[in-house]
Design a protein around this motif. Structure first.
Motif, mmCIF file in Angstrom:
data_model
loop_
_atom_site.group_PDB
_atom_site.id
_atom_site.type_symbol
_atom_site.label_atom_id
_atom_site.label_comp_id
_atom_site.label_asym_id
_atom_site.label_seq_id
_atom_site.Cartn_x
_atom_site.Cartn_y
_atom_site.Cartn_z
ATOM 1 N N GLN A 14 42.092 41.935 41.578
ATOM 2 C CA GLN A 14 42.485 41.265 40.334
ATOM 3 C C GLN A 14 41.294 40.861 39.474
ATOM 4 N N TYR A 16 46.948 46.924 51.084
ATOM 5 C CA TYR A 16 47.271 45.766 50.244
ATOM 6 C C TYR A 16 46.174 45.462 49.230
ATOM 7 N N HIS A 17 45.163 46.344 49.132
ATOM 8 C CA HIS A 17 44.050 46.088 48.206
ATOM 9 C C HIS A 17 44.496 45.661 46.800
ATOM 10 N N PRO A 18 45.479 46.357 46.173
ATOM 11 C CA PRO A 18 45.860 45.964 44.804
ATOM 12 C C PRO A 18 46.359 44.519 44.710
ATOM 13 N N GLU A 19 46.798 43.945 45.835
ATOM 14 C CA GLU A 19 47.285 42.558 45.799
ATOM 15 C C GLU A 19 46.172 41.536 46.057
ATOM 16 N N THR A 20 44.966 41.987 46.355
ATOM 17 C CA THR A 20 43.903 41.034 46.685
ATOM 18 C C THR A 20 43.299 40.421 45.431
ATOM 19 N N ARG A 21 42.673 39.275 45.632
ATOM 20 C CA ARG A 21 41.932 38.639 44.545
ATOM 21 C C ARG A 21 40.831 39.588 44.063
ATOM 22 N N ASN A 71 40.835 51.800 41.780
ATOM 23 C CA ASN A 71 40.785 51.355 43.166
ATOM 24 C C ASN A 71 39.652 52.049 43.923
ATOM 25 N N GLN A 116 48.075 41.663 55.026
ATOM 26 C CA GLN A 116 47.276 40.689 54.291
ATOM 27 C C GLN A 116 47.337 39.295 54.911
ATOM 28 N N ASP A 117 48.476 38.960 55.554
ATOM 29 C CA ASP A 117 48.666 37.601 56.102
ATOM 30 C C ASP A 117 47.485 37.139 56.936
#
Lengths: 356, 356
Positions: free
Chosen positions: B309, B301-306, B316, B128-129
């Motif tokens: 959210q 990292y999709h679940p951590e993306t804006r 998903n 994600q970085d």
């Protein structure tokens, strides 16, 4: 040695007034590695005919190319040496055999394709007066499917302007999916042809009428449509008459326009000017440019065109060599409703054009 | 009734700050006719995730849509009535099954495809970085074949910039057809991965090195290449860092640049601003825009993306939903060599972006 290309570009630009850069020369040499046919060389090098022709002549005079006794254009030994030194190679063709490179296969709606081919067999012949030259039936049907898959057909009010030699308006009408189809063209023969079929098939939401796009639109055409489709000659005057006026038929933002633009009758320099006009003056955004989407059948009047007269060889085209890119644009808030009259000076032909 | 769409557009634009017009709302309703999956709705409606999400929520609150107990988004009876009255229909997908709609099939060079797939299996995971998310191997190989078929590979000096999570630079190197390949990326893992393979296979004209595109290029990179390839995030700062700096690597006129631009993290309004920058400021011409050329694999990292959210449902993505268009540009005389430093404010994410 590298200066050979720049040098040829400069000489040919002065002679033809077509703007060129050295990579245009490189592309011609690449093309000759694949084909000896002049018209295929034009196709593969994406150049206006007058420029391609003068480049070939200039490269012949510099003993980089030669013409054999069957009108084939070939590299000389010196030509191969130059290509090797400059790192010029053959360019492969990887376009999809299934969809003919368009991304949208014409056979995705076989019934539409068959119906269209049957009806189009009696179409009026392309004539030189109006810069006509029809696209293949596969192109016309692919256009319709492309438009449909963008949400620009079903339930929409569609105007097809000044390009009915391609019968795109008829094909749109045949789907019976639009809310309304208006076909306009300068050629009475095409309008009569379309109206006869529309009446025979009882398609009650489509009509065709004669219109000369050099004249401004009347109020009942301005801002009345969701979608316009056209295929202009590549002069500035024609660009305004076809595209400017096309945009003026669109009702509000988020509407779309479709048209072909070729590099066979226009340089890449002029394409930039067309794009600047679209963005800066007309206030639309470009959403698609699909190269070589539109394949044009050869026209009977080819021997009478400037293209044929200035070609470096006498041999006529045998296969498809004239193609254009398929543009889609979209209106955004504040787009311009342009509807000025156009004088017919330089409407069909200028220094970059030659196929009319 | 027609004002429902304009009304929703206005409300959502105020909430999200993403510019919208009423046809964007129409497209969401069309999409729901085909699929209940939110991510496929985003895909089919060509909208930034924050906008698509708020439109769905707004249409739910107006009882035009509803969500069932399996997180499917569906039209209510009122929704069907509205669609019928406004003439909103399902949009068909006619994209070519053979070439996946790109016009250039990945299997046109099966050996390259197989080699690439074998090598890519050990690729570093997207993180994600750096806004990573790889395109499919079919996309990467199609990119290379597309570039080759435009005469932009053989004998050329190619720079691949800041998008090596797609391994496009590696794929270019594998062809051994370029004169020189330079791969730069901010991610040391990718650079090490590429260099290990390049060394192992003895490809002596390719190298990879770490570079942060927010910094200006050193002199040895400016105007040294024929072709650049990149895939920027869709903020203005990133557009300058990736595309502006890409153009600055090009040696002279007739050189080409390739990049992806998506409508999933950028509105069509912003596309117009990007195009204006290309034409008016950088002095290049756009030769190709092929929609949905680039298919992106889902990122862990999709679940951590804006994006995840703010989505109106928890489910998903299951299939490919994130796509981008493939642009080709060409330099013309007087094009701009832009090489300013960029602050990292708003580099990856702004009001329209959400997938980082």
């Amino acid at each position: 040695m590298g200066s050979v290309l720049s040098d040829v570009a400069k000489v040919v630009q002065e002679k033809t007034q077509v703007r060129l850069h050295k990579r245009n020369i490189e592309r011609v040499i690449s093309a000759v590695m694949t084909t000896g046919d002049f018209w295929e060389i034009v196709d593969r090098s994406d150049l206006p005919v007058p420029a391609a022709s003068e480049i070939v002549k200039e490269l012949i005079s510099r003993e980089i190319l030669f013409v054999d006794d069957r009108d084939n254009i070939l590299l000389t030994q010196r030509g191969y040496d130059v290509a090797k030194e400059l790192g010029i190679y053959e360019i492969p063709d990887y376009s999809c055999q299934a969809c003919e490179g368009r991304g949208t296969p014409f056979y995705a709606d076989k019934e539409l394709y068959r119906t269209f081919v049957e009806l189009a067999k009696d179409r009026p012949k392309a004539i030189q007066d109006f810069d006509q030259g029809s696209v293949t039936p596969e192109t016309t049907v692919s256009r319709v499917l492309f438009i449909d898959s963008r949400g620009d057909l079903r339930g929409k009010d569609v105007i097809v302007m000044g390009a009915e030699d391609d019968l795109t308006g008829l094909a749109i009408a045949l789907t019976r999916k639009a809310n309304r189809v208006l076909i306009i063209d300068i050629d009475q023969r095409l309008i009569d042809f379309d109206n006869a079929i529309i009446k025979e098939l009882g398609i009650d939401n489509a009509e065709a009428m004669v219109w000369d796009l050099r004249n401004p639109y009347s109020e009942d055409l301005l801002q009345k449509f969701d979608i316009f489709i056209t295929d202009p000659p590549e002069t500035f005057a024609a660009f305004r008459a076809f595209i400017g006026r096309g945009i003026a038929t669109l009702r509000d933002e988020g509407c779309a326009g479709y048209f072909g633009l070729t590099l066979r009758d226009s340089s890449i320099f002029r394409w930039k000017e067309f794009q600047e006009t679209l963005l800066n003056e007309y206030g639309v955004v470009i959403t698609d440019i699909v190269q070589d989407f539109n394949d044009y059948m050869n026209w009977e009047y080819h021997p009478e065109t400037r293209a044929a007269q200035i070609a470096p060889v006498k041999r006529n085209p045998s296969g498809i060599w004239y193609r254009s890119a398929w543009y889609r644009i979209e209106t955004l808030p504040g787009f311009k409703v342009w509807n000025e009259p156009i004088s017919d000076d330089v409407f069909y032909l200028d220094e970059e054009g030659s196929t009319t």
